[in-house]
Design a protein around this motif. Structure first.
Motif, mmCIF file in Angstrom:
data_model
loop_
_atom_site.group_PDB
_atom_site.id
_atom_site.type_symbol
_atom_site.label_atom_id
_atom_site.label_comp_id
_atom_site.label_asym_id
_atom_site.label_seq_id
_atom_site.Cartn_x
_atom_site.Cartn_y
_atom_site.Cartn_z
ATOM 1 N N TYR A 1 0.788 -1.303 -0.069
ATOM 2 C CA TYR A 1 -0.017 0.165 0.532
ATOM 3 C C TYR A 1 0.801 1.839 -0.349
ATOM 4 N N ASN A 2 1.761 1.740 0.983
ATOM 5 C CA ASN A 2 3.129 2.693 1.328
ATOM 6 C C ASN A 2 3.537 2.464 0.047
ATOM 7 N N ALA A 3 4.063 1.567 -1.278
ATOM 8 C CA ALA A 3 4.416 1.357 -2.514
ATOM 9 C C ALA A 3 4.576 2.060 -3.508
ATOM 10 N N VAL A 4 2.766 1.900 -2.759
ATOM 11 C CA VAL A 4 1.889 2.674 -4.789
ATOM 12 C C VAL A 4 0.860 3.995 -3.842
ATOM 13 N N THR A 5 1.186 4.001 -2.851
ATOM 14 C CA THR A 5 1.331 5.992 -2.628
ATOM 15 C C THR A 5 2.076 6.800 -3.212
ATOM 16 N N ASP A 6 3.052 5.737 -2.509
ATOM 17 C CA ASP A 6 4.330 6.666 -2.247
ATOM 18 C C ASP A 6 4.636 6.833 -4.155
ATOM 19 N N TYR A 7 4.535 5.746 -5.625
ATOM 20 C CA TYR A 7 5.308 6.032 -6.973
ATOM 21 C C TYR A 7 3.788 6.494 -7.188
ATOM 22 N N LEU A 8 2.379 6.321 -6.697
ATOM 23 C CA LEU A 8 1.531 7.567 -7.111
ATOM 24 C C LEU A 8 1.311 8.969 -6.811
#
Length: 159
Positions: free
Chosen positions: A144-151
């Motif tokens: 979840y955090n990796a996707v949020t940071d990427y977006l």
């Protein structure tokens, strides 16, 4: 021991539509690119529609080797997904499966609220220890955090 249920709400700086797309429509392409511990996400059966099964394969040396998910329901219009973790090398003789319901709702600030319900089904009379339960939750939070940071860093992706 009975089913152990967790409910969680997370705030995110990204819209519901973008988070849903990244986590539940294009995760098989995105996750291996943005998470260095993930080697691949492969479809074992199906094409990504309900009933499909995918397997997340982790890099050598990672404490988890694989996790298999079955897509139970995906509703893109309402940014809602139900899926079940049906197998993992970490389940051992304690966990039968983990059923998850995830819904993203737009927030007034332009981000979204992610509502997660997870039900851990033990095998037989197995007693689930808190450490085992926290490890599974930690894996989801890392994704979840990796996707949020990427977006957040790439505002035009899935816009």
């Amino acid at each position: 021991m009975g089913i152990v249920t967790f409910n969680e709400e997370l705030h995110c700086l990204v819209s519901a539509k973008r988070m849903f797309h990244a986590l539940f429509e294009n995760d098989h392409n995105l996750i291996p690119k943005i998470m260095p511990n993930v080697k691949s996400v492969d479809f074992i059966s199906g094409d990504g529609s309900p009933g499909s099964i995918n397997q997340v394969n982790f890099v050598d040396g990672h404490p988890v080797k694989f996790v298999k998910h079955r897509l139970d329901k995906r509703d893109a219009a309402n940014c809602e997904c139900h899926y079940t973790v049906i197998e993992s090398d970490t389940f051992g003789d304690k966990v039968e499966c983990v059923a998850n319901e995830v819904k993203f709702e737009d927030a007034p600030d332009g981000g979204c609220i992610c509502k997660i319900k997870s039900c851990v089904h033990p095998k037989g009379d197995a007693v689930l220890d808190e450490e085992h339960l926290k490890a599974g939750h930690g894996g989801y939070m890392a994704k979840y955090n990796a996707v949020t940071d990427y977006l957040v860093a790439n505002p035009d992706v899935y816009a």
